[in-house]
Motif scaffolding. Sequence first.
Motif, PDB file in Angstrom:
ATOM      1  N   ILE A  45       0.839  -1.206   0.000  1.00  0.00           N
ATOM      2  CA  ILE A  45       0.000   0.000   0.000  1.00  0.00           C
ATOM      3  C   ILE A  45       0.870   1.251   0.000  1.00  0.00           C
ATOM      4  CG2 ILE A  45      -1.644   1.344   1.378  1.00  0.00           C
ATOM      5  CD1 ILE A  45      -2.794  -1.377   2.332  1.00  0.00           C
ATOM      6  N   ASP A  46       1.884   1.276   0.865  1.00  0.00           N
ATOM      7  CA  ASP A  46       2.778   2.433   0.930  1.00  0.00           C
ATOM      8  C   ASP A  46       3.542   2.607  -0.382  1.00  0.00           C
ATOM      9  OD1 ASP A  46       2.030   3.081   3.509  1.00  0.00           O
ATOM     10  OD2 ASP A  46       3.654   1.960   4.448  1.00  0.00           O
ATOM     11  N   ALA A  47       3.923   1.497  -1.009  1.00  0.00           N
ATOM     12  CA  ALA A  47       4.643   1.573  -2.281  1.00  0.00           C
ATOM     13  C   ALA A  47       3.782   2.203  -3.365  1.00  0.00           C
ATOM     14  CB  ALA A  47       5.098   0.176  -2.707  1.00  0.00           C
ATOM     15  N   LEU A  48       2.500   1.842  -3.395  1.00  0.00           N
ATOM     16  CA  LEU A  48       1.592   2.428  -4.388  1.00  0.00           C
ATOM     17  C   LEU A  48       1.451   3.931  -4.162  1.00  0.00           C
ATOM     18  CD1 LEU A  48      -0.404   2.411  -6.666  1.00  0.00           C
ATOM     19  CD2 LEU A  48      -2.144   1.516  -5.099  1.00  0.00           C
ATOM     20  N   ILE A  49       1.306   4.345  -2.908  1.00  0.00           N
ATOM     21  CA  ILE A  49       1.216   5.780  -2.608  1.00  0.00           C
ATOM     22  C   ILE A  49       2.487   6.487  -3.059  1.00  0.00           C
ATOM     23  CG2 ILE A  49       1.024   7.500  -0.779  1.00  0.00           C
ATOM     24  CD1 ILE A  49      -0.608   5.444   0.809  1.00  0.00           C
ATOM     25  N   ASP A  50       3.635   5.892  -2.756  1.00  0.00           N
ATOM     26  CA  ASP A  50       4.918   6.503  -3.135  1.00  0.00           C
ATOM     27  C   ASP A  50       5.034   6.651  -4.650  1.00  0.00           C
ATOM     28  OD1 ASP A  50       5.626   6.617  -0.479  1.00  0.00           O
ATOM     29  OD2 ASP A  50       6.888   4.828  -0.527  1.00  0.00           O
ATOM     30  N   LEU A  51       4.612   5.632  -5.374  1.00  0.00           N
ATOM     31  CA  LEU A  51       4.697   5.684  -6.836  1.00  0.00           C
ATOM     32  C   LEU A  51       3.788   6.776  -7.398  1.00  0.00           C
ATOM     33  CD1 LEU A  51       4.750   1.847  -7.543  1.00  0.00           C
ATOM     34  CD2 LEU A  51       6.580   3.461  -8.132  1.00  0.00           C
ATOM     35  N   ILE A  52       2.583   6.872  -6.865  1.00  0.00           N
ATOM     36  CA  ILE A  52       1.662   7.912  -7.335  1.00  0.00           C
ATOM     37  C   ILE A  52       2.210   9.292  -7.008  1.00  0.00           C
ATOM     38  CG2 ILE A  52      -0.625   8.921  -6.969  1.00  0.00           C
ATOM     39  CD1 ILE A  52      -1.696   6.073  -6.608  1.00  0.00           C
ATOM     40  N   ALA A  89      -5.070   2.263  -0.648  1.00  0.00           N
ATOM     41  CA  ALA A  89      -4.028   3.290  -0.706  1.00  0.00           C
ATOM     42  C   ALA A  89      -4.631   4.688  -0.600  1.00  0.00           C
ATOM     43  CB  ALA A  89      -3.234   3.148  -2.009  1.00  0.00           C
ATOM     44  N   VAL A  90      -5.768   4.908  -1.253  1.00  0.00           N
ATOM     45  CA  VAL A  90      -6.428   6.213  -1.184  1.00  0.00           C
ATOM     46  C   VAL A  90      -6.850   6.519   0.254  1.00  0.00           C
ATOM     47  CG1 VAL A  90      -8.479   7.513  -1.877  1.00  0.00           C
ATOM     48  CG2 VAL A  90      -7.211   6.190  -3.574  1.00  0.00           C
ATOM     49  N   GLN A  91      -7.439   5.541   0.904  1.00  0.00           N
ATOM     50  CA  GLN A  91      -7.866   5.753   2.284  1.00  0.00           C
ATOM     51  C   GLN A  91      -6.684   6.059   3.192  1.00  0.00           C
ATOM     52  OE1 GLN A  91     -10.140   2.311   3.398  1.00  0.00           O
ATOM     53  NE2 GLN A  91     -11.889   2.862   2.125  1.00  0.00           N
ATOM     54  N   ARG A  92      -5.597   5.311   3.021  1.00  0.00           N
ATOM     55  CA  ARG A  92      -4.424   5.555   3.868  1.00  0.00           C
ATOM     56  C   ARG A  92      -3.812   6.917   3.571  1.00  0.00           C
ATOM     57  NH1 ARG A  92       0.009   1.026   4.774  1.00  0.00           N
ATOM     58  NH2 ARG A  92      -1.853   0.212   5.787  1.00  0.00           N
ATOM     59  N   GLY A  95      -5.695   9.643   5.137  1.00  0.00           N
ATOM     60  CA  GLY A  95      -5.426   9.631   6.571  1.00  0.00           C
ATOM     61  C   GLY A  95      -4.118  10.330   6.901  1.00  0.00           C
ATOM     62  N   ARG A  96      -3.126  10.141   6.048  1.00  0.00           N
ATOM     63  CA  ARG A  96      -1.831  10.806   6.239  1.00  0.00           C
ATOM     64  C   ARG A  96      -1.960  12.322   6.149  1.00  0.00           C
ATOM     65  NH1 ARG A  96       2.579   7.876   2.297  1.00  0.00           N
ATOM     66  NH2 ARG A  96       2.608   5.793   3.248  1.00  0.00           N
ATOM     67  N   TYR A  97      -2.820  12.757   5.235  1.00  0.00           N
ATOM     68  CA  TYR A  97      -2.927  14.193   4.974  1.00  0.00           C
ATOM     69  C   TYR A  97      -3.818  14.913   5.978  1.00  0.00           C
ATOM     70  CZ  TYR A  97      -1.324  12.445   0.412  1.00  0.00           C
ATOM     71  OH  TYR A  97      -0.638  11.800  -0.580  1.00  0.00           O
ATOM     72  N   ALA A  98      -4.548  14.165   6.782  1.00  0.00           N
ATOM     73  CA  ALA A  98      -5.509  14.781   7.703  1.00  0.00           C
ATOM     74  C   ALA A  98      -4.905  15.886   8.571  1.00  0.00           C
ATOM     75  CB  ALA A  98      -6.153  13.711   8.581  1.00  0.00           C
ATOM     76  N   PHE A 146     -14.279   5.814  -4.605  1.00  0.00           N
ATOM     77  CA  PHE A 146     -13.119   6.617  -4.279  1.00  0.00           C
ATOM     78  C   PHE A 146     -13.453   8.098  -4.176  1.00  0.00           C
ATOM     79  CE2 PHE A 146     -10.870   3.027  -6.605  1.00  0.00           C
ATOM     80  CZ  PHE A 146     -10.788   2.284  -5.447  1.00  0.00           C
ATOM     81  N   THR A 147     -14.444   8.539  -4.954  1.00  0.00           N
ATOM     82  CA  THR A 147     -14.894   9.918  -4.808  1.00  0.00           C
ATOM     83  C   THR A 147     -15.490  10.120  -3.431  1.00  0.00           C
ATOM     84  OG1 THR A 147     -15.297  10.175  -7.170  1.00  0.00           O
ATOM     85  CG2 THR A 147     -16.435  11.694  -5.706  1.00  0.00           C
TER      86      THR A 147
END
Length: 222
Positions: A45-52, A89-92, A95-98, A146-147
């Motif tokens: 999940i973290d890898a997908l976020i990093d790639l995006i 990944a979107v949900q996580r 959460g990081r950006y909160a 996702f929206t």
Amino acid sequence: MPAGYRIQGTKRGVLSDDARTNTATKNGEVDGRTARRDRNRDAAIDALIDLIEAGDMFPTMADIADRSGVSHRSVFRYFEHREELFGQAVQRAFGRYAPLTAIRSYGRGPFDDRVQALVDQRLTLYAAIAPVARAVKLRPHLSEPFTNVVGSGFAPLRAQLEVQFAPELEQRSEGDRDHLVSALDVMLSFDGYELLTHAQGRPVDEVGRVWRTGIIAMIGGG
């Protein structure tokens, strides 16, 4: 266990030391596998976020496996399909950006300071979430679930306007207040940020000036 069953060499219903050790070992093996599975899922999940965030809007499962250090086979085993991984990944990510939704001196201080604090918050927040939010928008076939995640992440931002500019809004009628907050919400939205930065090609500092001008023009500070 059947009635009257007795483990050889023990009192009725009492496990031997060896039996306890074997049970604990098996439980430990299961716990270890579960923990390893959870770590590998988190890594994917973290890898997908990093790639995006690095600009790859459509990474393959192989890309994700390579980035995470998890075997390709394991990634496919942990997630039924790429959309499941993307959704988590979107949900996580949101959460990081909160924490970035916080506004300094929230609702306090002179009007000009409150305007600047809000503008700074939106610019920082949107710069951070932009890659993931764009990745969501590029998947219209997945837009509904996702929206909803993205929308729930942005929902509190409208309420912030009502608090941040409460003294100015209180001077207006109820109908005017609602219209003003709605207009501010649109102008200061992520879509507004994207329009100014991507469609119009404005640098971030100019976006800030546009927003300050708009806020002052709409509600003033008098």
